[in-house]
Design an enzyme around this catalytic site. Structure first.
Site, mmCIF file in Angstrom:
data_model
loop_
_atom_site.group_PDB
_atom_site.id
_atom_site.type_symbol
_atom_site.label_atom_id
_atom_site.label_comp_id
_atom_site.label_asym_id
_atom_site.label_seq_id
_atom_site.Cartn_x
_atom_site.Cartn_y
_atom_site.Cartn_z
ATOM 1 N N LYS A 257 17.307 22.070 -12.125
ATOM 2 C CA LYS A 257 17.842 20.864 -12.769
ATOM 3 C C LYS A 257 17.620 19.671 -11.851
ATOM 4 C CE LYS A 257 21.636 23.019 -15.317
ATOM 5 N NZ LYS A 257 21.174 22.730 -16.679
ATOM 6 N N ARG A 332 21.834 32.178 -22.534
ATOM 7 C CA ARG A 332 21.503 33.085 -23.647
ATOM 8 C C ARG A 332 21.030 34.431 -23.126
ATOM 9 N NH1 ARG A 332 17.262 28.789 -25.905
ATOM 10 N NH2 ARG A 332 18.824 27.483 -24.872
HETATM 11 N N1 BES Z 1 24.436 25.082 -18.743
HETATM 12 C C1 BES Z 1 23.372 24.415 -19.411
HETATM 13 C C2 BES Z 1 23.834 23.596 -20.621
HETATM 14 C C3 BES Z 1 24.762 22.434 -20.353
HETATM 15 C C4 BES Z 1 24.255 21.142 -20.282
HETATM 16 C C5 BES Z 1 26.119 22.612 -20.223
HETATM 17 C C6 BES Z 1 25.092 20.080 -20.056
HETATM 18 C C7 BES Z 1 26.961 21.540 -19.998
HETATM 19 C C8 BES Z 1 26.439 20.268 -19.927
HETATM 20 C C9 BES Z 1 22.348 25.441 -19.928
HETATM 21 O O1 BES Z 1 22.224 26.582 -19.155
HETATM 22 C C10 BES Z 1 21.010 24.774 -19.939
HETATM 23 O O2 BES Z 1 20.585 24.380 -18.914
HETATM 24 N N2 BES Z 1 20.422 24.634 -21.130
HETATM 25 C C11 BES Z 1 19.155 24.015 -21.261
HETATM 26 C C12 BES Z 1 18.321 24.873 -22.184
HETATM 27 C C13 BES Z 1 16.890 24.425 -22.301
HETATM 28 C C14 BES Z 1 16.161 24.681 -20.999
HETATM 29 C C15 BES Z 1 16.232 25.174 -23.429
HETATM 30 C C16 BES Z 1 19.375 22.637 -21.887
HETATM 31 O O3 BES Z 1 20.188 22.533 -22.810
HETATM 32 O O4 BES Z 1 18.758 21.689 -21.425
HETATM 33 ZN ZN ZN Z 2 20.848 26.396 -17.557
#
Ligand code: BES
Ligand code: ZN
Ligand code: ZN
Length: 477
Positions: A257, A332
Protein backbone atom coordinates in the site's frame (compact mmCIF):
# COMPACT_ATOMS: atom_id res chain seq x y z
CA UNK A 1 -13.51 0.15 32.67
CA UNK A 2 -17.14 -0.38 31.64
CA UNK A 3 -19.76 1.99 33.00
CA UNK A 4 -21.49 0.53 36.03
CA UNK A 5 -25.25 0.58 35.72
CA UNK A 6 -27.42 0.38 38.80
CA UNK A 7 -31.16 0.61 39.40
CA UNK A 8 -31.82 3.01 42.22
CA UNK A 9 -34.66 4.59 44.15
CA UNK A 10 -32.45 7.62 44.84
CA UNK A 11 -31.51 8.56 41.28
CA UNK A 12 -33.24 11.92 41.71
CA UNK A 13 -31.00 12.78 44.65
CA UNK A 14 -27.73 12.47 42.78
CA UNK A 15 -25.63 15.64 42.43
CA UNK A 16 -25.37 15.11 38.68
CA UNK A 17 -28.42 14.06 36.73
CA UNK A 18 -29.49 13.20 33.21
CA UNK A 19 -33.15 14.08 32.88
CA UNK A 20 -35.30 12.91 29.98
CA UNK A 21 -38.12 15.32 29.12
CA UNK A 22 -40.65 16.24 26.45
CA UNK A 23 -43.12 19.09 25.93
CA UNK A 24 -45.46 17.72 28.59
CA UNK A 25 -42.90 17.21 31.33
CA UNK A 26 -43.36 19.03 34.63
CA UNK A 27 -39.82 19.97 35.58
CA UNK A 28 -40.72 20.59 39.20
CA UNK A 29 -41.04 16.80 39.47
CA UNK A 30 -37.26 16.71 39.37
CA UNK A 31 -37.19 18.96 42.43
CA UNK A 32 -36.64 22.22 40.52
CA UNK A 33 -38.31 25.32 41.99
CA UNK A 34 -40.93 27.01 39.84
CA UNK A 35 -38.71 29.88 38.65
CA UNK A 36 -35.86 27.58 37.63
CA UNK A 37 -38.28 25.21 35.93
CA UNK A 38 -39.69 28.11 33.96
CA UNK A 39 -36.31 29.40 32.81
CA UNK A 40 -35.15 25.91 31.84
CA UNK A 41 -38.38 25.33 29.91
CA UNK A 42 -37.88 28.52 27.94
CA UNK A 43 -34.29 27.50 27.05
CA UNK A 44 -35.57 24.09 25.96
CA UNK A 45 -38.21 25.74 23.80
CA UNK A 46 -35.49 27.85 22.18
CA UNK A 47 -33.87 24.51 21.29
CA UNK A 48 -30.58 25.16 23.05
CA UNK A 49 -29.27 21.57 23.19
CA UNK A 50 -28.31 20.17 25.59
CA UNK A 51 -29.89 22.40 28.24
CA UNK A 52 -27.98 22.49 31.52
CA UNK A 53 -28.98 23.59 34.99
CA UNK A 54 -25.99 23.99 37.25
CA UNK A 55 -26.74 23.56 40.93
CA UNK A 56 -24.57 23.94 44.03
CA UNK A 57 -23.83 20.24 44.03
CA UNK A 58 -23.53 19.50 40.34
CA UNK A 59 -25.40 19.73 37.07
CA UNK A 60 -28.70 18.62 35.55
CA UNK A 61 -28.53 17.81 31.86
CA UNK A 62 -31.84 17.68 30.01
CA UNK A 63 -32.45 15.42 27.05
CA UNK A 64 -35.45 16.65 25.08
CA UNK A 65 -37.20 13.88 23.17
CA UNK A 66 -39.12 16.23 20.89
CA UNK A 67 -37.96 15.87 17.30
CA UNK A 68 -39.41 16.12 13.81
CA UNK A 69 -37.86 12.71 13.04
CA UNK A 70 -39.84 9.47 12.88
CA UNK A 71 -39.23 5.73 12.96
CA UNK A 72 -35.64 4.53 13.23
CA UNK A 73 -34.38 8.08 12.55
CA UNK A 74 -36.11 9.12 15.76
CA UNK A 75 -34.36 6.35 17.71
CA UNK A 76 -31.09 7.70 16.37
CA UNK A 77 -32.02 11.28 17.34
CA UNK A 78 -32.60 10.03 20.90
CA UNK A 79 -29.21 8.25 20.92
CA UNK A 80 -27.59 11.49 19.81
CA UNK A 81 -29.43 13.32 22.62
CA UNK A 82 -28.03 10.84 25.15
CA UNK A 83 -24.59 11.24 23.64
CA UNK A 84 -24.66 15.06 23.90
CA UNK A 85 -25.86 14.79 27.50
CA UNK A 86 -23.04 12.48 28.44
CA UNK A 87 -20.49 14.80 26.83
CA UNK A 88 -21.88 17.62 29.00
CA UNK A 89 -21.67 15.48 32.16
CA UNK A 90 -18.04 14.70 31.36
CA UNK A 91 -17.26 18.39 31.05
CA UNK A 92 -18.45 18.71 34.65
CA UNK A 93 -16.16 15.83 35.63
CA UNK A 94 -19.12 13.84 36.91
CA UNK A 95 -18.26 10.38 38.27
CA UNK A 96 -21.80 9.29 38.82
CA UNK A 97 -25.10 10.52 37.42
CA UNK A 98 -28.70 9.75 38.26
CA UNK A 99 -31.12 9.21 35.37
CA UNK A 100 -34.76 10.31 35.49
CA UNK A 101 -37.50 10.08 32.91
CA UNK A 102 -40.12 12.83 33.21
CA UNK A 103 -42.07 11.59 30.19
CA UNK A 104 -44.55 8.78 29.48
CA UNK A 105 -42.33 7.65 26.64
CA UNK A 106 -40.78 4.31 27.57
CA UNK A 107 -39.39 3.61 24.06
CA UNK A 108 -36.87 6.42 24.33
CA UNK A 109 -35.09 5.34 27.50
CA UNK A 110 -32.94 2.61 25.94
CA UNK A 111 -31.73 4.67 22.95
CA UNK A 112 -30.95 7.69 25.15
CA UNK A 113 -28.93 5.52 27.54
CA UNK A 114 -27.33 3.65 24.67
CA UNK A 115 -26.13 6.92 23.15
CA UNK A 116 -24.79 7.99 26.55
CA UNK A 117 -23.03 4.69 27.31
CA UNK A 118 -21.44 4.43 23.87
CA UNK A 119 -20.10 7.98 24.30
CA UNK A 120 -18.51 7.09 27.65
CA UNK A 121 -15.50 5.47 26.01
CA UNK A 122 -11.89 6.28 25.26
CA UNK A 123 -8.90 4.12 24.36
CA UNK A 124 -6.22 5.23 26.84
CA UNK A 125 -4.19 2.08 27.49
CA UNK A 126 -1.00 3.63 26.17
CA UNK A 127 -1.29 7.10 27.68
CA UNK A 128 1.07 7.55 30.60
CA UNK A 129 1.61 11.32 30.28
CA UNK A 130 -1.11 13.95 30.62
CA UNK A 131 -3.88 11.43 30.67
CA UNK A 132 -6.61 13.79 31.73
CA UNK A 133 -9.33 11.67 30.15
CA UNK A 134 -12.36 11.66 32.37
CA UNK A 135 -15.08 9.04 32.09
CA UNK A 136 -18.27 8.51 34.03
CA UNK A 137 -18.04 5.52 36.37
CA UNK A 138 -21.66 4.92 37.18
CA UNK A 139 -25.16 5.62 35.94
CA UNK A 140 -27.83 5.21 38.62
CA UNK A 141 -31.12 4.67 36.81
CA UNK A 142 -34.39 5.49 38.48
CA UNK A 143 -35.88 2.05 39.15
CA UNK A 144 -39.13 3.00 37.48
CA UNK A 145 -37.65 3.75 34.07
CA UNK A 146 -36.17 0.39 33.13
CA UNK A 147 -36.63 -3.24 34.16
CA UNK A 148 -33.63 -5.24 35.32
CA UNK A 149 -33.43 -7.46 32.24
CA UNK A 150 -33.45 -4.54 29.79
CA UNK A 151 -30.83 -2.74 31.86
CA UNK A 152 -28.63 -5.85 31.84
CA UNK A 153 -28.96 -6.32 28.10
CA UNK A 154 -28.07 -2.68 27.50
CA UNK A 155 -25.00 -3.05 29.70
CA UNK A 156 -23.96 -6.18 27.81
CA UNK A 157 -24.35 -4.83 24.27
CA UNK A 158 -22.63 -1.51 24.99
CA UNK A 159 -19.80 -3.28 26.82
CA UNK A 160 -19.42 -5.74 23.94
CA UNK A 161 -19.23 -2.83 21.48
CA UNK A 162 -16.48 -1.26 23.60
CA UNK A 163 -14.55 -4.56 23.67
CA UNK A 164 -14.70 -4.59 19.87
CA UNK A 165 -13.48 -0.97 19.78
CA UNK A 166 -10.55 -1.84 22.07
CA UNK A 167 -9.54 -4.73 19.81
CA UNK A 168 -9.63 -2.51 16.72
CA UNK A 169 -7.68 0.24 18.48
CA UNK A 170 -4.94 -2.11 19.68
CA UNK A 171 -1.89 -1.75 17.44
CA UNK A 172 -0.03 -4.65 15.83
CA UNK A 173 2.81 -4.09 18.33
CA UNK A 174 0.45 -5.74 20.83
CA UNK A 175 -2.26 -7.45 18.82
CA UNK A 176 -0.64 -10.16 16.72
CA UNK A 177 -2.77 -13.08 15.55
CA UNK A 178 -1.67 -15.13 18.58
CA UNK A 179 -2.51 -12.28 20.94
CA UNK A 180 -5.91 -11.88 19.27
CA UNK A 181 -6.51 -15.55 20.10
CA UNK A 182 -5.60 -14.88 23.74
CA UNK A 183 -8.07 -11.98 23.82
CA UNK A 184 -10.76 -14.27 22.39
CA UNK A 185 -10.02 -16.86 25.09
CA UNK A 186 -10.21 -14.19 27.80
CA UNK A 187 -13.57 -12.90 26.54
CA UNK A 188 -14.84 -16.46 26.10
CA UNK A 189 -14.12 -17.21 29.76
CA UNK A 190 -15.81 -14.01 30.85
CA UNK A 191 -18.95 -14.46 28.74
CA UNK A 192 -19.20 -18.25 28.78
CA UNK A 193 -18.61 -19.25 25.15
CA UNK A 194 -16.25 -22.06 24.14
CA UNK A 195 -13.01 -21.23 22.32
CA UNK A 196 -10.79 -23.45 20.18
CA UNK A 197 -7.59 -22.00 18.72
CA UNK A 198 -5.85 -23.73 15.80
CA UNK A 199 -2.11 -23.05 15.47
CA UNK A 200 -0.08 -22.97 12.25
CA UNK A 201 0.52 -26.75 12.28
CA UNK A 202 -3.17 -27.48 12.57
CA UNK A 203 -3.94 -24.88 9.88
CA UNK A 204 -1.41 -26.61 7.63
CA UNK A 205 -2.98 -30.00 8.28
CA UNK A 206 -6.37 -28.54 7.33
CA UNK A 207 -4.83 -27.20 4.10
CA UNK A 208 -6.07 -23.69 4.58
CA UNK A 209 -4.03 -22.48 1.62
CA UNK A 210 -5.46 -18.95 1.56
CA UNK A 211 -4.69 -18.19 5.20
CA UNK A 212 -1.23 -19.78 4.91
CA UNK A 213 -0.40 -17.86 1.72
CA UNK A 214 -1.29 -14.50 3.24
CA UNK A 215 0.78 -15.37 6.31
CA UNK A 216 3.94 -16.31 4.33
CA UNK A 217 5.51 -12.86 4.51
CA UNK A 218 5.04 -12.52 8.26
CA UNK A 219 7.39 -13.62 11.04
CA UNK A 220 4.36 -14.20 13.25
CA UNK A 221 2.24 -17.34 12.77
CA UNK A 222 -1.45 -17.28 11.83
CA UNK A 223 -4.26 -18.60 14.01
CA UNK A 224 -7.72 -19.91 13.23
CA UNK A 225 -10.22 -19.29 15.99
CA UNK A 226 -13.49 -21.06 16.68
CA UNK A 227 -15.99 -19.70 19.18
CA UNK A 228 -19.15 -21.56 20.07
CA UNK A 229 -22.24 -20.65 22.05
CA UNK A 230 -24.51 -23.67 22.26
CA UNK A 231 -27.27 -23.22 24.83
CA UNK A 232 -29.21 -26.27 25.98
CA UNK A 233 -32.51 -24.91 24.70
CA UNK A 234 -31.42 -23.47 21.38
CA UNK A 235 -34.32 -22.53 19.09
CA UNK A 236 -32.31 -23.50 15.97
CA UNK A 237 -31.23 -27.01 14.98
CA UNK A 238 -28.53 -25.87 12.55
CA UNK A 239 -26.17 -23.17 13.84
CA UNK A 240 -25.76 -19.62 12.61
CA UNK A 241 -22.08 -19.09 11.77
CA UNK A 242 -20.42 -15.67 11.98
CA UNK A 243 -17.12 -15.19 10.16
CA UNK A 244 -14.82 -12.20 10.76
CA UNK A 245 -11.78 -11.01 8.80
CA UNK A 246 -8.88 -11.00 11.23
CA UNK A 247 -6.08 -9.28 9.32
CA UNK A 248 -4.28 -7.79 12.32
CA UNK A 249 -2.27 -5.60 9.96
CA UNK A 250 -2.54 -5.07 6.22
CA UNK A 251 0.55 -3.64 4.53
CA UNK A 252 -0.81 -4.86 1.20
CA UNK A 253 1.99 -7.44 1.07
CA UNK A 254 4.21 -7.31 -2.05
CA UNK A 255 1.46 -5.22 -3.69
CA UNK A 256 2.43 -2.73 -0.99
CA UNK A 257 0.00 0.00 0.00
CA UNK A 258 1.22 3.53 -0.59
CA UNK A 259 2.09 5.37 2.60
CA UNK A 260 1.15 7.70 4.08
CA UNK A 261 -2.64 7.68 4.03
CA UNK A 262 -3.70 4.12 3.44
CA UNK A 263 -1.41 1.96 5.54
CA UNK A 264 -1.52 3.97 8.73
CA UNK A 265 -5.02 2.81 9.70
CA UNK A 266 -4.52 -0.82 8.73
CA UNK A 267 -4.32 -2.09 12.31
CA UNK A 268 -8.10 -1.81 11.93
CA UNK A 269 -8.21 -4.54 9.28
CA UNK A 270 -9.45 -7.01 11.90
CA UNK A 271 -12.63 -4.96 12.41
CA UNK A 272 -14.75 -7.83 11.07
CA UNK A 273 -13.28 -10.20 13.65
CA UNK A 274 -13.82 -7.61 16.39
CA UNK A 275 -17.51 -7.45 15.43
CA UNK A 276 -17.82 -11.25 15.55
CA UNK A 277 -15.95 -11.52 18.86
CA UNK A 278 -18.01 -8.70 20.39
CA UNK A 279 -21.24 -10.26 19.14
CA UNK A 280 -20.30 -13.71 20.54
CA UNK A 281 -19.52 -12.02 23.86
CA UNK A 282 -22.91 -10.29 23.97
CA UNK A 283 -24.89 -13.33 22.76
CA UNK A 284 -23.30 -15.62 25.34
CA UNK A 285 -23.44 -13.13 28.18
CA UNK A 286 -27.11 -12.42 27.49
CA UNK A 287 -27.63 -16.20 27.18
CA UNK A 288 -29.63 -15.87 23.96
CA UNK A 289 -31.21 -19.28 23.19
CA UNK A 290 -29.57 -19.54 19.75
CA UNK A 291 -26.74 -21.84 18.67
CA UNK A 292 -24.04 -19.57 17.20
CA UNK A 293 -20.50 -20.28 16.01
CA UNK A 294 -17.86 -17.64 15.34
CA UNK A 295 -14.90 -18.21 13.02
CA UNK A 296 -11.88 -15.89 12.83
CA UNK A 297 -8.93 -16.52 10.53
CA UNK A 298 -6.12 -14.25 11.75
CA UNK A 299 -2.80 -13.11 10.32
CA UNK A 300 -0.75 -10.13 9.24
CA UNK A 301 -0.33 -9.35 5.54
CA UNK A 302 3.31 -8.47 4.95
CA UNK A 303 5.84 -8.35 2.09
CA UNK A 304 8.75 -10.03 3.93
CA UNK A 305 10.20 -13.53 3.91
CA UNK A 306 8.45 -15.88 1.54
CA UNK A 307 5.57 -13.49 0.95
CA UNK A 308 3.03 -14.71 -1.58
CA UNK A 309 3.42 -12.90 -4.88
CA UNK A 310 1.20 -11.58 -7.67
CA UNK A 311 0.98 -14.41 -10.18
CA UNK A 312 1.03 -17.17 -7.56
CA UNK A 313 -1.61 -19.87 -7.73
CA UNK A 314 -2.90 -20.98 -4.35
CA UNK A 315 -4.84 -24.15 -3.60
CA UNK A 316 -7.49 -23.15 -1.10
CA UNK A 317 -9.07 -25.17 1.74
CA UNK A 318 -12.02 -25.90 -0.55
CA UNK A 319 -9.71 -27.33 -3.24
CA UNK A 320 -10.26 -24.44 -5.67
CA UNK A 321 -7.18 -22.86 -7.27
CA UNK A 322 -6.89 -19.09 -6.97
CA UNK A 323 -4.62 -16.96 -9.10
CA UNK A 324 -3.30 -14.08 -7.02
CA UNK A 325 -3.32 -10.88 -9.03
CA UNK A 326 -2.87 -8.54 -6.09
CA UNK A 327 -1.61 -9.49 -2.64
CA UNK A 328 -3.54 -6.58 -1.15
CA UNK A 329 -6.75 -8.49 -1.86
CA UNK A 330 -5.84 -10.73 1.08
CA UNK A 331 -9.05 -10.50 3.06
CA UNK A 332 -10.98 -12.66 0.59
CA UNK A 333 -8.14 -15.23 0.65
CA UNK A 334 -8.44 -15.86 4.39
CA UNK A 335 -12.25 -15.48 4.51
CA UNK A 336 -12.58 -18.04 1.72
CA UNK A 337 -10.92 -20.70 3.89
CA UNK A 338 -13.14 -19.86 6.84
CA UNK A 339 -16.29 -19.91 4.67
CA UNK A 340 -15.26 -23.26 3.25
CA UNK A 341 -14.54 -24.60 6.76
CA UNK A 342 -18.03 -23.43 7.83
CA UNK A 343 -19.65 -26.01 5.52
CA UNK A 344 -18.96 -28.75 8.05
CA UNK A 345 -21.48 -27.22 10.47
CA UNK A 346 -24.33 -27.50 7.93
CA UNK A 347 -25.26 -23.98 8.94
CA UNK A 348 -28.70 -22.44 8.72
CA UNK A 349 -27.01 -19.17 7.76
CA UNK A 350 -23.48 -17.77 7.54
CA UNK A 351 -22.74 -14.06 7.89
CA UNK A 352 -19.25 -12.77 7.22
CA UNK A 353 -18.06 -9.30 8.23
CA UNK A 354 -14.92 -7.74 6.80
CA UNK A 355 -13.12 -4.48 6.14
CA UNK A 356 -12.82 -5.86 2.66
CA UNK A 357 -12.66 -3.17 -0.01
CA UNK A 358 -11.81 0.47 -0.60
CA UNK A 359 -14.61 0.30 -3.16
CA UNK A 360 -17.18 -0.12 -0.36
CA UNK A 361 -15.74 2.93 1.40
CA UNK A 362 -15.98 4.99 -1.76
CA UNK A 363 -19.50 3.76 -2.48
CA UNK A 364 -21.19 4.72 0.80
CA UNK A 365 -18.55 6.11 3.15
CA UNK A 366 -18.82 5.78 6.92
CA UNK A 367 -22.63 6.04 6.88
CA UNK A 368 -23.38 2.42 6.14
CA UNK A 369 -22.43 -1.13 5.29
CA UNK A 370 -22.39 -2.66 1.81
CA UNK A 371 -23.92 -6.12 1.81
CA UNK A 372 -24.90 -8.91 -0.54
CA UNK A 373 -25.44 -12.64 -0.50
CA UNK A 374 -27.51 -15.71 -1.23
CA UNK A 375 -29.76 -15.83 1.85
CA UNK A 376 -33.47 -15.55 1.07
CA UNK A 377 -35.49 -12.33 1.07
CA UNK A 378 -36.96 -12.94 4.50
CA UNK A 379 -33.50 -13.16 6.08
CA UNK A 380 -32.41 -10.07 4.15
CA UNK A 381 -35.46 -8.13 5.29
CA UNK A 382 -34.81 -9.20 8.88
CA UNK A 383 -31.19 -8.15 8.96
CA UNK A 384 -31.96 -4.95 7.08
CA UNK A 385 -34.62 -4.05 9.68
CA UNK A 386 -32.10 -4.71 12.47
CA UNK A 387 -29.55 -2.57 10.69
CA UNK A 388 -31.86 0.43 10.51
CA UNK A 389 -32.95 -0.07 14.11
CA UNK A 390 -29.40 -0.04 15.51
CA UNK A 391 -28.39 2.50 12.84
CA UNK A 392 -25.63 0.43 11.26
CA UNK A 393 -27.49 0.57 7.97
CA UNK A 394 -27.14 -2.04 5.25
CA UNK A 395 -27.27 -1.31 1.53
CA UNK A 396 -27.66 -4.31 -0.75
CA UNK A 397 -25.45 -4.61 -3.81
CA UNK A 398 -26.42 -6.97 -6.65
CA UNK A 399 -24.63 -10.22 -7.46
CA UNK A 400 -25.46 -10.37 -11.15
CA UNK A 401 -23.98 -13.25 -13.16
CA UNK A 402 -22.01 -10.85 -15.36
CA UNK A 403 -19.79 -9.91 -12.41
CA UNK A 404 -18.67 -13.53 -12.24
CA UNK A 405 -16.90 -13.20 -15.60
CA UNK A 406 -14.68 -10.54 -14.05
CA UNK A 407 -12.99 -12.96 -11.63
CA UNK A 408 -12.49 -15.94 -13.98
CA UNK A 409 -8.81 -16.87 -14.36
CA UNK A 410 -7.15 -18.11 -17.56
CA UNK A 411 -4.76 -20.41 -15.77
CA UNK A 412 -6.62 -21.25 -12.54
CA UNK A 413 -10.26 -21.41 -11.37
CA UNK A 414 -10.69 -17.82 -10.24
CA UNK A 415 -8.48 -14.80 -9.56
CA UNK A 416 -8.52 -12.62 -6.49
CA UNK A 417 -9.19 -9.29 -8.26
CA UNK A 418 -11.93 -8.34 -10.62
CA UNK A 419 -10.72 -5.22 -12.39
CA UNK A 420 -11.42 -1.52 -12.08
CA UNK A 421 -15.20 -1.55 -11.55
CA UNK A 422 -17.59 -2.90 -8.92
CA UNK A 423 -14.77 -3.76 -6.51
CA UNK A 424 -17.02 -4.47 -3.52
CA UNK A 425 -19.20 -6.76 -5.64
CA UNK A 426 -16.40 -8.76 -7.27
CA UNK A 427 -14.97 -9.36 -3.77
CA UNK A 428 -18.37 -10.77 -2.79
CA UNK A 429 -18.55 -12.84 -6.01
CA UNK A 430 -15.16 -14.35 -5.08
CA UNK A 431 -16.39 -15.33 -1.60
CA UNK A 432 -19.54 -16.92 -3.01
CA UNK A 433 -17.38 -19.69 -4.56
CA UNK A 434 -16.61 -20.97 -1.07
CA UNK A 435 -20.19 -21.18 0.22
CA UNK A 436 -22.87 -23.85 -0.21
CA UNK A 437 -25.39 -22.52 2.36
CA UNK A 438 -27.51 -19.37 2.78
CA UNK A 439 -24.96 -16.62 3.18
CA UNK A 440 -24.58 -12.87 3.69
CA UNK A 441 -21.44 -10.80 3.24
CA UNK A 442 -21.10 -7.45 5.05
CA UNK A 443 -18.30 -5.12 3.90
CA UNK A 444 -17.75 -2.83 6.90
CA UNK A 445 -14.65 -1.06 5.51
CA UNK A 446 -16.45 2.31 5.60
CA UNK A 447 -17.66 2.28 9.18
CA UNK A 448 -15.25 0.15 11.24
CA UNK A 449 -12.79 2.98 11.78
CA UNK A 450 -13.50 6.72 11.69
CA UNK A 451 -11.10 9.62 11.25
CA UNK A 452 -13.38 11.92 13.24
CA UNK A 453 -16.02 11.29 15.89
CA UNK A 454 -19.68 11.17 14.90
CA UNK A 455 -22.01 11.51 17.90
CA UNK A 456 -21.69 8.37 20.02
CA UNK A 457 -19.37 6.78 17.47
CA UNK A 458 -15.86 7.73 18.56
CA UNK A 459 -12.87 8.55 16.45
CA UNK A 460 -10.98 5.32 15.51
CA UNK A 461 -12.55 1.89 16.20
CA UNK A 462 -16.35 2.05 16.28
CA UNK A 463 -17.30 -1.51 17.20
CA UNK A 464 -19.67 -1.55 14.22
CA UNK A 465 -21.44 -4.87 13.68
CA UNK A 466 -21.78 -5.93 17.31
CA UNK A 467 -25.16 -4.34 17.98
CA UNK A 468 -26.37 -5.30 14.52
CA UNK A 469 -25.52 -8.99 14.92
CA UNK A 470 -26.92 -9.07 18.46
CA UNK A 471 -30.24 -7.55 17.41
CA UNK A 472 -30.53 -9.87 14.43
CA UNK A 473 -29.66 -13.04 16.37
CA UNK A 474 -32.00 -12.06 19.18
CA UNK A 475 -34.84 -12.13 16.67
CA UNK A 476 -34.08 -15.82 15.97
CA UNK A 477 -34.61 -16.63 19.65
N1 BES B 1 -8.13 -3.88 3.98
C1 BES B 1 -8.28 -3.43 2.64
C2 BES B 1 -9.60 -2.68 2.40
C3 BES B 1 -9.80 -1.39 3.15
C4 BES B 1 -9.55 -0.17 2.51
C5 BES B 1 -10.28 -1.37 4.44
C6 BES B 1 -9.75 1.01 3.18
C7 BES B 1 -10.48 -0.17 5.10
C8 BES B 1 -10.23 1.02 4.46
C9 BES B 1 -8.26 -4.63 1.68
O1 BES B 1 -7.48 -5.69 2.09
C10 BES B 1 -7.70 -4.15 0.38
O2 BES B 1 -6.61 -3.72 0.37
N2 BES B 1 -8.52 -4.21 -0.68
C11 BES B 1 -8.10 -3.79 -1.96
C12 BES B 1 -8.53 -4.84 -2.96
C13 BES B 1 -8.02 -4.60 -4.35
C14 BES B 1 -6.52 -4.82 -4.40
C15 BES B 1 -8.72 -5.54 -5.30
C16 BES B 1 -8.80 -2.46 -2.26
O3 BES B 1 -9.99 -2.34 -1.95
O4 BES B 1 -8.15 -1.56 -2.77
ZN1 ZN C 1 -5.44 -5.53 1.52
ZN1 ZN D 1 -7.25 -5.94 4.16
Amino acid sequence: MPTKITLSSNAGKEAHRLIIIDNNSDLTQAGLDKATAKSIRSKIDQKIQPVLNTTEAGVDVFVNLESPKTGTDLLEAWRKGGSAALTALLQFKANKAGVLNLTDNTDAVVPVLEGALLTNYKFVRYKTLNNNTHLLKELALDKKILDKKTAEELTITTEATCHARDLVNEPLSYLTAEQLSKEIEKLGKEAGFKVDVFNKKKIQSLKMGGLLAVNLGSPNPPTFNIMEWKPAKATNKQPIVLVGKGVVYDTGGLSLKPTPNSMDIMKSDMGGSAAVIGAMYAIAKAKLPVHVIGLVPATENRPGGNAYAPGDVIKMHSGLNVEVMNTDAEGRMILADALSYAKKYKPQLVIDLATLTGAAVRAIGPQGIVYMGTANDEVKQNISASSYKVYERLVEFPMWDEYDEMIKSEIADIKNVGGPYAGATTAGMFLKYFTDYPWLHLDIAGSAYLDKPDGYRPRFGTGVGVRLLFDFIKKQA
